[in-house]
Scaffold this active site. Structure first.
Site, mmCIF file in Angstrom:
data_model
loop_
_atom_site.group_PDB
_atom_site.id
_atom_site.type_symbol
_atom_site.label_atom_id
_atom_site.label_comp_id
_atom_site.label_asym_id
_atom_site.label_seq_id
_atom_site.Cartn_x
_atom_site.Cartn_y
_atom_site.Cartn_z
ATOM 1 N N HIS A 1 -18.115 -31.470 10.719
ATOM 2 C CA HIS A 1 -17.877 -32.216 9.262
ATOM 3 C C HIS A 1 -15.988 -32.466 9.684
ATOM 4 C CE1 HIS A 1 -18.718 -33.309 5.057
ATOM 5 N NE2 HIS A 1 -17.568 -32.369 5.075
ATOM 6 N N GLU A 2 -15.505 -31.339 9.650
ATOM 7 C CA GLU A 2 -13.962 -31.036 9.219
ATOM 8 C C GLU A 2 -12.861 -31.333 10.113
ATOM 9 O OE1 GLU A 2 -13.479 -29.166 6.470
ATOM 10 O OE2 GLU A 2 -14.868 -29.157 5.913
ATOM 11 N N HIS B 1 -12.451 -35.040 8.645
ATOM 12 C CA HIS B 1 -11.635 -35.274 7.943
ATOM 13 C C HIS B 1 -10.228 -34.812 8.527
ATOM 14 C CE1 HIS B 1 -13.752 -34.979 4.908
ATOM 15 N NE2 HIS B 1 -14.190 -33.562 4.911
#
Length: 564
Positions: free
Chosen positions: A157-158, A161
């Site tokens: 997920h990170e 980003h």
């Protein structure tokens, strides 16, 4: 308006993004108070755990054009950072940054000093992106204690980003969003895996609970959309040109008379000008697409969306999608999960390569598949079988072990056959020993036709497992992990884990025998730890057929008991 799947794929195939994708170096920074190893420290993260996390990352980004390799790992002893990792994040990031323009730096620390009850803390507090550096709580790594978030997908997920993606729940039902055209409008983050969740019922489709950019539980997340893949490639080209230039996987490029327009510009044009989607090939599944209401692009919003920090995993099995062009690399596999074909599928995942899986009904082979097989094997009497691998340059290969070694030599990172000659020999010997002891032992049990015969075959299987345990203690390693070579995942697991998966489904169903029980009765601790490690590997889990599929496909090898 919605974009057709073909328009999206055409835009990506014409992208100036490197055709063979990126192999991005990763520097791991573990914040600890006592060095390594240190079993009493809250951030006790070993090299083996980092290897598992890297495998999750590569499996989840398979099909996006992004792959990752470990370039270095450091354990930073700093009690002040341990006590307040989030509060000292600026200092940590500045101190540990290694090649920030050409690599991914990941900080692993303790974001929660006290373990929350239940499934763990809210997903929003498990990690964050600070500039170019993802931070995550060490308990989100594979095998961690957080019930909902312990499969390593916080980092997936990170990194999303970091590569330019926003949350799928950005904005409201009335407007805004993640600036990606093919993710549905979504107003609220997701907890758990509530199938059918729809936070914007007035808009078409339901929430993207399977998307890596939601807050769903780790076992629920499984995909990026094609639009998200296009955006990541576009953002990396624009915002991280040094990284793209230094990480591009070498490949011959086709000459172009003029450079194409930026990917996202062409994609936007495709979204605006093309009609709805044409019929899709059955092995491709795309998320439901929704129209988005556009906000006025204020200067503040322009600055915000230009930041990489605001800006999946491929679908399972027959849903794998190539980021550059469909069918660039094709892997023919059994529709019922052949353990031999699983080897080469696992190898493709471990290398982070883009590929498309085409399932084949081996009980009713179509003429195209049979003809393809015989273009490789000229023996007209040979039965066409899987796997078959077709490379973008036209190379066609059969036989799982041949394909695995070819993949490992052509795409050397990360290595599956150890580069050390002695270690490589030991790993191959283990595969041979496994084939001589484990597989015949399992099939001996299910082929026995009397209860006495089953008991005798069970005893023979137990003896074979003892041989494997002894072999691992004699020739393997326990340094850094529980794979055959300790912390190093290798062909020893690639070639064998699929057979363990099938035995665990077959033996209880057909003969009422628990393989784990046989292992524990023999006190085969090294073998038991190896089995758990091999089965926990993300590539093994992703390629594992359902128990029902295994039982249905293996039933033909089972003999009916005469005295049942």
């Amino acid at each position: 308006m919605t974009a057709s799947a073909s328009a999206l794929r055409q835009a990506m195939s014409q992208s100036p993004f490197p055709p063979a994708g990126l192999m991005i170096p990763v520097f791991w920074h573990v914040v600890t108070s006592g060095g390594l190893p240190n079993p009493d420290d809250s951030a006790n993260v070993t090299a083996a755990v980092l290897a598992d996390q890297l495998a999750v990352l590569n499996a989840d980004y398979s099909g996006t054009g992004l792959a990752f390799r470990t370039a270095g790992a450091a354990w930073h002893e700093n009690q002040a950072w341990v006590n307040a990792c989030a509060a000292t994040r600026d200092a940590i990031s500045a101190a540990v940054a290694t090649r920030p323009l050409t690599a991914l730096n990941v900080v692993i620390c303790q974001l929660w000093a006290v373990m929350p009850p239940g499934g763990g803390p809210p997903a929003a507090t498990l990690g964050f992106l600070l500039g170019n550096t993802p931070f995550l709580d060490y308990r989100t790594l594979p095998g961690g204690p957080f019930e909902l978030y312990s499969a390593g997908r916080t980092l997936t997920h990170e990194v999303g980003h970091w590569a330019g993606l926003a949350h799928v729940f950005s904005g409201t039902c009335d407007g805004g969003g993640d600036d990606v055209a093919d993710t549905p409008v979504q107003q609220t983050p997701t907890t758990g895996c509530p199938v059918g969740k729809d936070s914007c019922p007035a808009s078409p489709g339901t929430d993207s609970i399977r998307n890596f950019m939601d807050y769903s539980s780790d076992n629920c997340m499984q995909e990026f959309s094609l639009g998200q893949i296009a955006r990541m490639q576009a953002v990396l080209l624009e915002a991280r040109p040094e990284l793209v230039a230094s990480s591009a996987v070498p490949t011959p490029l086709r000459p172009s008379p003029s450079p194409p327009p930026p990917l996202y510009q062409r994609l936007t044009g495709a979204l605006r000008d093309r009609p709805g989607p044409p019929p899709l090939r059955r092995h491709v599944r795309l998320p439901v697409r929704k129209p988005k209401k556009r906000r006025t692009a204020t200067p503040a919003r322009k600055a915000l969306t230009a930041q990489p920090s605001l800006l999946g995993r491929t679908a399972r099995r027959s849903l794998t999608v190539s980021a550059q062009a469909m069918s660039t690399r094709v892997h023919f596999d059994s529709d019922k999960g052949c353990p031999y074909a699983q080897r080469s599928w696992v190898a493709l995942l471990e290398k982070g390569l883009d590929f498309e899986v085409r399932p084949v009904d081996l009980g009713n082979k179509d003429k195209e598949f049979v003809d393809l097989y015989h273009t490789i094997n000229p023996d007209p009497e040979a039965a066409a079988k899987v796997p078959i691998l077709i490379e973008p340059d036209g190379t066609k290969l059969i036989e799982s072990n041949v394909i695995v070694e070819y993949i490992d030599q052509k795409y050397p990172e990360p290595p599956l056959v150890p580069r050390d000659a002695a270690a490589a020999a030991r790993a191959r010997l283990f595969v041979e020993t496994f084939g001589a002891q484990f597989t015949p032992g399992v099939f001996g049990v299910v082929r026995a036709d009397t209860k006495e015969g089953v008991e005798a075959a069970r005893a023979k299987l137990a003896a074979g497992l003892k041989v494997l345990d002894d072999f691992m203690q004699l020739h393997g390693s326990s340094e850094g992990g529980d794979y055959f070579l300790g912390g190093t995942y290798s062909v020893a697991e690639v070639a064998t884990a699929g057979f363990v998966q099938r035995a665990l489904a077959m033996l209880p169903h057909f003969r009422g025998i628990d393989l784990w029980e046989v292992v524990r009765e023999g006190k085969l601790d090294r073998l038991e730890r190896w089995m758990k490690a091999a089965l926990a590997r993300p590539s093994a889990q992703k390629t594992q057929p359902a128990d029902e599929t295994i039982i249905a496909s293996m039933g033909k090898f089972v003999t009916t008991l005469k005295d049942a």
